[in-house]
Design an enzyme around this catalytic site. Structure first.
Site, short mmCIF file in Angstrom:
data_model
loop_
_atom_site.label_atom_id
_atom_site.label_comp_id
_atom_site.label_asym_id
_atom_site.label_seq_id
_atom_site.Cartn_x
_atom_site.Cartn_y
_atom_site.Cartn_z
N ARG A 125 0.79 -1.24 0.00
CA ARG A 125 0.00 0.00 0.00
C ARG A 125 0.82 1.28 0.00
O ARG A 125 0.25 2.38 0.11
CB ARG A 125 -0.99 0.03 1.18
N ASP A 126 2.13 1.20 -0.11
CA ASP A 126 2.92 2.44 -0.14
C ASP A 126 4.17 2.27 -1.00
O ASP A 126 5.25 2.71 -0.62
CB ASP A 126 3.30 2.85 1.30
N ILE A 127 4.02 1.62 -2.15
CA ILE A 127 5.17 1.43 -3.04
C ILE A 127 5.49 2.74 -3.75
O ILE A 127 4.65 3.31 -4.43
CB ILE A 127 4.89 0.31 -4.08
N ASN A 146 10.64 4.06 -0.86
CA ASN A 146 10.49 2.85 -0.05
C ASN A 146 11.16 1.64 -0.69
O ASN A 146 10.93 0.50 -0.27
CB ASN A 146 9.01 2.56 0.20
#
Length: 199
Positions: free
Chosen positions: A81-83, A87
């Site tokens: 959910r936060d690519i 990251n």
């Protein structure tokens, strides 16, 4: 706390050389936290910002590792959910590790994944110079009930999320006109009668 334990259990199932390994979780007096292995690498976003676009062969090599890693994450029942480039850690020899699972969820049990399936709102940059915020009220109400969120907090979150797009258009003055130009070009390729025939 239940959500954190669920997500920690999901992360513990991931075992892949290109995913930063999950170690533990805990709580301090203010909020919960996840603990992962230390990997000596630079965020890919930092590399790109410092040196520009990557050579195609290098980009493919990095991307192939990311695909393998995210495949393993999905197989373990987890959604990152936060690519984003910041990251993705790039280590010595081009070794890549997907990191920062702070927003991850167990795709089989997490109610927060309902948010991804519905349009809750949109910032309209073309209404006026200041733009306007549009909300899809039935979707907002449906999702807040699905995830059992406090209505006041959830609606505030939706508004704040969409308002970040105002910041994007303000910070990059040419974006509004550029996007409008792209929409016009696309519209010019469409045949109105064909649209009516297609319904």
């Amino acid at each position: 706390l239940k959500q954190l334990r669920t997500e920690a259990a999901a992360l513990a199932r991931i075992n892949h050389p290109h995913v930063v390994r999950f170690l533990d979780y805990g709580f301090d007096p203010r909020w919960p936290y996840l603990v992962t292995e230390y990997f000596d690498g630079r965020p890919l976003g930092e590399v790109i910002r410092g040196g520009g676009a990557l050579p195609p062969a290098w980009a493919v090599y990095i991307l192939s590792q990311m695909v393998d890693a995210l495949g393993a994450v999905w197989q373990a029942g987890v959604v990152h959910r936060d690519i984003k480039p910041d990251n993705i850690l790039l280590g010595e020899g081009g070794i890549v590790k997907v990191a920062d699972f702070g927003l991850a969820a167990d795709r089989r049990t997490s109610k927060t994944l309902y948010v991804g399936g519905k349009v809750l709102g949109q910032f309209d940059p073309f209404h006026s110079t200041a733009g306007r915020l549009l909300l899809v009220a039935p979707n907002v109400v449906h999702v807040e009930r699905e995830i059992e969120a406090d209505p006041h907090d959830f609606r505030l979150w939706v508004c704040l999320h969409e308002e970040t797009h105002r910041v994007q258009f303000t910070a990059v003055p040419w974006m509004r006109e550029h996007m409008f130009g792209q929409i016009q070009k696309f519209a010019e390729t469409m045949e109105p009668s064909g649209l009516l025939e297609d319904g």
